[in-house]
Design an enzyme around this catalytic site. Structure first.
Site, PDB file in Angstrom:
ATOM      1  N   TYR A 375       0.839  -1.206   0.000  1.00 48.22           N
ATOM      2  CA  TYR A 375       0.000   0.000   0.000  1.00 48.22           C
ATOM      3  C   TYR A 375       0.873   1.255   0.000  1.00 48.22           C
ATOM      4  O   TYR A 375       1.763   1.402   0.829  1.00 48.22           O
ATOM      5  CB  TYR A 375      -0.930   0.034   1.229  1.00 48.22           C
ATOM      6  CG  TYR A 375      -1.887   1.197   1.102  1.00 48.22           C
ATOM      7  CD1 TYR A 375      -3.115   1.039   0.478  1.00 48.22           C
ATOM      8  CD2 TYR A 375      -1.507   2.473   1.513  1.00 48.22           C
ATOM      9  CE1 TYR A 375      -3.953   2.117   0.276  1.00 48.22           C
ATOM     10  CE2 TYR A 375      -2.348   3.563   1.315  1.00 48.22           C
ATOM     11  CZ  TYR A 375      -3.573   3.368   0.701  1.00 48.22           C
ATOM     12  OH  TYR A 375      -4.402   4.448   0.489  1.00 48.22           O
ATOM     13  N   TYR A 376       0.579   2.161  -0.918  1.00 44.01           N
ATOM     14  CA  TYR A 376       1.345   3.408  -0.989  1.00 44.01           C
ATOM     15  C   TYR A 376       0.498   4.664  -0.904  1.00 44.01           C
ATOM     16  O   TYR A 376       0.835   5.612  -0.211  1.00 44.01           O
ATOM     17  CB  TYR A 376       2.205   3.445  -2.259  1.00 44.01           C
ATOM     18  CG  TYR A 376       3.378   2.510  -2.139  1.00 44.01           C
ATOM     19  CD1 TYR A 376       4.520   2.886  -1.438  1.00 44.01           C
ATOM     20  CD2 TYR A 376       3.322   1.219  -2.658  1.00 44.01           C
ATOM     21  CE1 TYR A 376       5.583   2.013  -1.276  1.00 44.01           C
ATOM     22  CE2 TYR A 376       4.380   0.338  -2.488  1.00 44.01           C
ATOM     23  CZ  TYR A 376       5.509   0.731  -1.805  1.00 44.01           C
ATOM     24  OH  TYR A 376       6.552  -0.140  -1.632  1.00 44.01           O
ATOM     25  N   THR A 432       2.909  -6.359   2.789  1.00 46.96           N
ATOM     26  CA  THR A 432       4.186  -6.804   2.231  1.00 46.96           C
ATOM     27  C   THR A 432       5.049  -5.625   1.756  1.00 46.96           C
ATOM     28  O   THR A 432       6.230  -5.813   1.464  1.00 46.96           O
ATOM     29  CB  THR A 432       3.930  -7.786   1.069  1.00 46.96           C
ATOM     30  OG1 THR A 432       2.739  -7.392   0.390  1.00 46.96           O
ATOM     31  CG2 THR A 432       3.754  -9.199   1.583  1.00 46.96           C
ATOM     32  N   GLU A 433       4.438  -4.458   1.624  1.00 48.69           N
ATOM     33  CA  GLU A 433       5.200  -3.235   1.328  1.00 48.69           C
ATOM     34  C   GLU A 433       4.406  -2.033   1.812  1.00 48.69           C
ATOM     35  O   GLU A 433       3.182  -1.954   1.608  1.00 48.69           O
ATOM     36  CB  GLU A 433       5.417  -3.035  -0.184  1.00 48.69           C
ATOM     37  CG  GLU A 433       6.410  -3.967  -0.812  1.00 48.69           C
ATOM     38  CD  GLU A 433       6.626  -3.679  -2.305  1.00 48.69           C
ATOM     39  OE1 GLU A 433       6.412  -2.541  -2.758  1.00 48.69           O
ATOM     40  OE2 GLU A 433       6.992  -4.634  -3.021  1.00 48.69           O
ATOM     41  N   ASN A 434       5.117  -1.115   2.448  1.00 45.80           N
ATOM     42  CA  ASN A 434       4.564   0.207   2.739  1.00 45.80           C
ATOM     43  C   ASN A 434       5.772   1.075   3.063  1.00 45.80           C
ATOM     44  O   ASN A 434       6.631   0.658   3.839  1.00 45.80           O
ATOM     45  CB  ASN A 434       3.606   0.132   3.945  1.00 45.80           C
ATOM     46  CG  ASN A 434       3.076   1.495   4.384  1.00 45.80           C
ATOM     47  OD1 ASN A 434       3.190   1.869   5.548  1.00 45.80           O
ATOM     48  ND2 ASN A 434       2.510   2.232   3.455  1.00 45.80           N
TER      49      ASN A 434
END
Ligand code: FCB
Length: 522
Positions: A375-376, A432-434
């Site tokens: 999530y960005y 898994t990504e931020n």
């Protein structure tokens, strides 16, 4: 007849004549009046009808606007009155950092990104393939420095997982031919992680394809899916006795949209039906790999899932039909297309007269042990005739934006967790990504504090979030953005390969230490 009688008759006749004449005049007058009134009546009828039509159109517009579903209502929290330290993460929570091979390892010269950077495979019509003119080259030299980097994870950060990708083009350098020294390298990385109590989380495909696979038509052709599945099986057989967390494919939606709808990724095509075909093949590729790996030794006890970058799309003006329409299409495409695929087995996307895409694969249902959420940011969609997509991404400059010009919107991760859960109830979710590109370290502290608060809020409400993995451990090669965007918790000096912790990253470390303290006490 007497004269008198004669006179009376004449009088009577003339009176009748006068009466008749008067009648005729009256009639003529009435006709004349009617003729004069006619346009006035007509005008009133036209105006009345126009008014009724307008009212009807207005009502229809209003009803339609509200009938066009937007995924979720917008949410803006009053951060001044929120205690971001009011947070809770369960005892078995995963804390990690992420990288991908091509972005950090260096020396990747057998995949499509390398070719693209060199301008060898696809020459862009104008400008450089990579925004800042750089090439990935030796990147962060993580290939050689991984032991030092693992010490950063262990000693500085205190993380307990590391998400990284294995480079397909290095391992299976030709179709069916494997480089065993490369295979050994990843064993070494995995062993080093385990020796430091860090669980490896392996991504099998993170944007890069070997050149031989590209020559076969890569993800554009459904018959190529089996090559990916066979590589996934090879990797799983090799590492699954040590690796329990597996991400099959990273962000197939980004690969397809950025590569096939005029974005900055290779092959830089602009072909919506092909983009749909590529998404379909990725979807089927994940499903086939998941089913195959689950059958292998260690399959049952491994956790295998797909990773998506999902952002919210919000209508700029929620009362505007057109803003809602484009927002609906954007949400249908992403996050909708994959989330509904995994809950219903149907992948579909329709825009009247433009796209009519339908694909069914019932094996997709329940084909994830977890969903990885990258999530960005969110996009605020505003209808415009000035863009070929009829959409403008509105930016409210009173809010904070990262170096990528992405809005800092932590409420969005909370909403996205709820949305994933809506499609796939109670599915485990791993962030898994931020992370944030912020070279001057203006917002890093605030970013992690607020995002971690938002994730914790979802956990407290009962959503099944299992971990938080920061993007990224290091500043690295940010695809078409080159080395300019700096997403790392650590600043990297690319001349000396020196890593320096950014001041703001301490907010991430602080959250991990608090969590450790809480569960040690308990
Ligand atoms: C994601 C990618 C990752 C990195 C971040 C910033 O889309 O998965 O490799 O580029 O964005």
């Amino acid at each position: 007849m007497t004269v008198a009688q004669d006179e009376r008759k004449v009088n009577d006749d003339s009176e009748r004549l006068v009466e008749e004449l008067e009648d005729e005049n009256d009639i003529a007058f009435v006709h004349k009046k009617r003729r004069r009134m006619l346009p006035i009546y007509a005008c009133s009828i036209v105006s009345l009808s126009a008014l009724l039509i307008l009212i009807a159109v207005g009502i229809a517009y209003g009803v339609l606007s509200w009938a066009i579903p937007v995924n979720q209502e917008q949410l803006i929290w009053d951060w001044d009155n929120i205690n971001v330290k009011d947070r809770y993460f369960p005892e078995d929570f995963l804390w990690g950092t992420a990288t991908s091979a091509h972005q950090v390892e260096g020396y990747n010269d057998n995949n499509q990104w390398h070719a693209f950077e060199q301008g060898l495979l696809w020459k862009p019509e104008s400008g450089l393939p990579i925004g800042d003119g750089t090439v990935s080259g030796k990147a962060c030299d993580h290939w050689n420095l991984y032991k030092k980097d693992i010490q950063l994870m262990k000693k500085d950060l205190g993380t307990n997982t590391y998400r990284f990708s294995i480079e397909w083009s290095k391992i299976e350098y030709r179709k069916g031919q494997y480089n065993m020294s490369v295979v050994q390298h990843y064993h070494d990385v995995i062993d080093e992680l385990l020796a430091n109590n860090i669980s490896p989380m392996v991504t099998i495909h993170h944007f890069t394809d070997p050149l031989w696979f590209v020559d076969l038509g890569a993800w554009e052709k459904s018959e190529n899916v089996e090559h990916f599945v066979s590589f996934a099986k090879f990797a799983f057989n090799e590492y699954s006795s040590k690796v329990k967390l597996w991400c099959t494919i990273n962000e197939p939606n980004v690969y397809s949209l950025a590569g096939y709808t005029g974005g900055g990724f290779p092959p830089r095509k602009n072909d919506i039906p092909l983009a749909m075909e590529v998404m379909k093949n990725f979807g089927d590729g994940h499903v086939a790999a998941y089913r195959a790996l689950k059958q292998l030794p260690n399959g049952a006890e491994s956790k295998i899932g797909i990773v998506h970058q999902l952002g919210n799309h919000d209508a700029y003006n929620k009362d505007s039909l057109m803003d809602r329409v484009i927002t609906k299409f954007a949400n249908d495409l992403s996050p909708g297309i994959f989330l509904s695929f995994f809950s219903t087995g149907i992948m579909k996307f329709h825009i009247p007269f433009v796209v009519n895409f339908n694909h069914e694969n019932k094996d997709a249902i329940n084909s994830n042990d977890f969903i990885g959420l990258n999530y960005y940011t969110r996009q605020v969609e505003q209808f415009t005739f000035d863009s070929p997509t009829l959409a403008n991404q509105y930016r409210d400059r009173s809010r904070n934006y990262t170096d990528m010009d992405w809005e800092i919107y932590p409420e969005g991760i909370y909403r996205m967790i709820k949305l994933i859960d809506h499609y796939n109830p109670n599915i485990p979710i791993i962030i898994t990504e931020n992370g944030i590109a912020d070279a001057k370290d203006r917002f890093v502290k605030m970013f992690y504090e607020r995002y971690l608060y938002a994730v914790s809020r979802a956990i407290k409400e009962g959503y099944n979030v299992k971990g938080f993995v920061a993007w990224s451990l290091l500043d690295n090669f940010e695809w078409s953005g080159g080395f300019e965007p700096r997403f790392g918790l650590y600043h990297v000096n690319y001349e000396t390969q020196e890593r320096t912790l950014k001041e703001g990253s301490k907010a991430f470390i602080q959250a991990i230490s608090e969590w450790k303290a809480t569960h040690l006490k308990a």
